[in-house]
Design a protein around this motif. Structure first.
Motif, PDB file in Angstrom:
ATOM      1  N   ALA A 164      30.300  34.362  54.778  1.00 45.10           N
ATOM      2  CA  ALA A 164      28.840  34.641  54.516  1.00 45.10           C
ATOM      3  C   ALA A 164      28.387  35.967  54.349  1.00 45.10           C
ATOM      4  O   ALA A 164      27.634  36.255  53.300  1.00 45.10           O
ATOM      5  N   ASP A 165      29.174  37.080  55.048  1.00 47.74           N
ATOM      6  CA  ASP A 165      28.530  38.420  54.335  1.00 47.74           C
ATOM      7  C   ASP A 165      28.961  38.742  53.265  1.00 47.74           C
ATOM      8  O   ASP A 165      28.111  39.364  52.474  1.00 47.74           O
ATOM      9  N   MET A 166      30.179  38.159  52.774  1.00 46.30           N
ATOM     10  CA  MET A 166      30.597  38.644  51.419  1.00 46.30           C
ATOM     11  C   MET A 166      29.454  38.095  50.197  1.00 46.30           C
ATOM     12  O   MET A 166      29.260  38.673  49.164  1.00 46.30           O
ATOM     13  N   TYR A 167      28.916  36.591  50.570  1.00 44.72           N
ATOM     14  CA  TYR A 167      28.246  36.177  49.705  1.00 44.72           C
ATOM     15  C   TYR A 167      27.017  36.735  49.655  1.00 44.72           C
ATOM     16  O   TYR A 167      26.068  36.859  48.360  1.00 44.72           O
ATOM     17  N   GLU A 168      26.609  37.184  50.717  1.00 43.98           N
ATOM     18  CA  GLU A 168      24.993  37.687  50.884  1.00 43.98           C
ATOM     19  C   GLU A 168      24.968  38.933  50.148  1.00 43.98           C
ATOM     20  O   GLU A 168      24.053  39.285  49.446  1.00 43.98           O
TER      21      GLU A 168
END
Length: 398
Positions: free
Chosen positions: A350-354
């Motif tokens: 999620a951190d990467m996609y955000e």
């Protein structure tokens, strides 16, 4: 919960009116008797009338409230004490009224979830479901703290998308306004000049001038037609089949589908991470996430995933078959399933996609802004040229 308008009488014989949420008229009568009152008449108030203009509570306020609420519960405050303190915080007026109403309901013996669900129109569905899970599991403090981080990230993504659209929207609106202003106010002056001098004008200039004449004569019809079209579109997209096609198109249109899939990847993995950390099983997690993503097509596809998981397939293989998430997200889910650290992998993904979504939006804006400026110049320039060329020719003949 339904909203009822009622008339009642108390033990002193005083008549009064009121509004109250309850599951039905029988429950409303029971609630009033508990307060020493007797129901005389009740009328169901249409939810549409009440909620048509409800202003959703800001995601940032939800995030701040959840962080403070979770910290206070962890410190040993009970829910009523925490709400009593938080009611004095600088939230929006709508949120303050909600907190006050929830506090009153809890004082009457209702649970936090039963109190907040009465005002479900103001809150995200996922937030309410997680509150329910938190109360049932006894982990409300930890869950609202996780929700605080989730909604802060959601707020930042939405804020970045909105702020990136402001300048392009201003340019686009300015282009339309300037075009119609020139067509309605400037072009007619040149038309009168050309007519009085009997000058021949090029074909493209005639098109501009005829269009100007058409707008001036038929502007009431054009306005009514545009209004009808907009209202028709807004009504049509509410139909389930049309909504299904629109939601499916989001995943297939080039360029748009890349951004949309990354946003889906961020939301899906973040929600799954929170749900796994809260102890919710995979099947219930997918059911909840399918309702959060606000996409009819994806909900239909996730229903198939649920069936496959119930039949013993892994969630990663099932998601791979329906092709709605980026491959990397599915790979991270597979690694998390095999390694027994699914929640950790989901938070990392999620951190990467955000971060990716933020970078893509910035790049898109850097491309769209000059493109719109060129479009503005082309539209206005073509109108000016179509008027000035005949004028220059006329001056040369003098």
């Amino acid at each position: 919960m339904k909203l009822y308008k009622y008339k009642a009488i108390n033990l002193q014989g005083e008549h009064f009116d009121g509004l109250e949420y309850s599951k039905g008229a029988d429950e409303l009568s029971f609630l009033l008797r508990q307060r020493g009152c007797y129901l005389l008449k009740s009328t169901l108030v249409s939810n549409k009338k009440i909620f048509d203009f409800v202003r959703k509570i800001n995601l940032k306020d939800i995030s701040i409230f959840s962080r403070q609420f979770g910290s206070m519960l962890s410190a040993g405050f009970n829910i009523s004490q925490a709400l009593d303190i938080l009611e004095k915080e600088t939230y929006s007026k709508v949120f303050k009224k909600n907190i006050k109403a929830i506090k009153i309901d809890i004082a009457r013996g209702n649970s936090f979830y039963d109190s907040i669900i009465k005002r479900e129109a103001y809150y995200p569905k996922f937030y309410l479901e997680m509150i329910n899970i938190g109360e049932q599991s006894g982990k409300l403090d930890a869950i609202v703290s996780d929700l605080s981080n989730y909604y802060l990230k959601e707020f930042l993504i939405v804020k970045k998308i909105k702020s990136s659209l402001v300048y392009p929207a201003i340019i686009l609106i300015s282009s339309v306004v300037m075009f119609f202003y020139i067509e309605v106010s400037i072009v007619p002056m040149f038309m009168d000049t050309f007519k009085s001098l009997g000058q021949d004008i090029p074909a493209y200039s005639k098109v501009t001038m005829n269009f100007s004449k058409f707008i001036i004569i038929n502007w009431p019809i054009i306005l009514m037609l545009l209004t009808t079209i907009i209202m028709g579109i807004l009504k049509i997209i509410k139909y389930k089949k049309i909504r299904y096609l629109i939601d499916k198109t989001k995943l297939s249109v080039p360029l748009i589908n890349v951004v949309y899939k990354k946003i889906l990847g961020a939301r899906f993995t973040r929600c799954l991470g929170i749900l796994q950390q809260s102890g919710v099983n995979l099947i219930n997690s997918i059911e909840m996430i399918s309702n959060v993503l606000n996409n009819v097509y994806i909900k239909d596809r996730l229903d198939k995933v649920i069936l496959e998981v119930k039949n013993g397939n892994s969630i990663a293989d099932s998601l791979q078959n329906i092709n709605i998430l980026p491959d990397f997200a599915v790979s991270m889910i597979s690694i998390g399933e095999q390694g027994g650290n699914l929640e950790e992998m989901m938070n990392l993904s999620a951190d990467m996609y955000e971060q990716d979504v933020g970078d893509i939006i910035e790049k898109a804006v850097s491309f769209v802004e000059p493109a719109l400026i060129i479009l503005l110049g082309a539209i206005i320039g073509s109108v000016i040229i179509s008027v000035m060329v005949p004028m220059l020719k006329m001056m040369q003949t003098i």
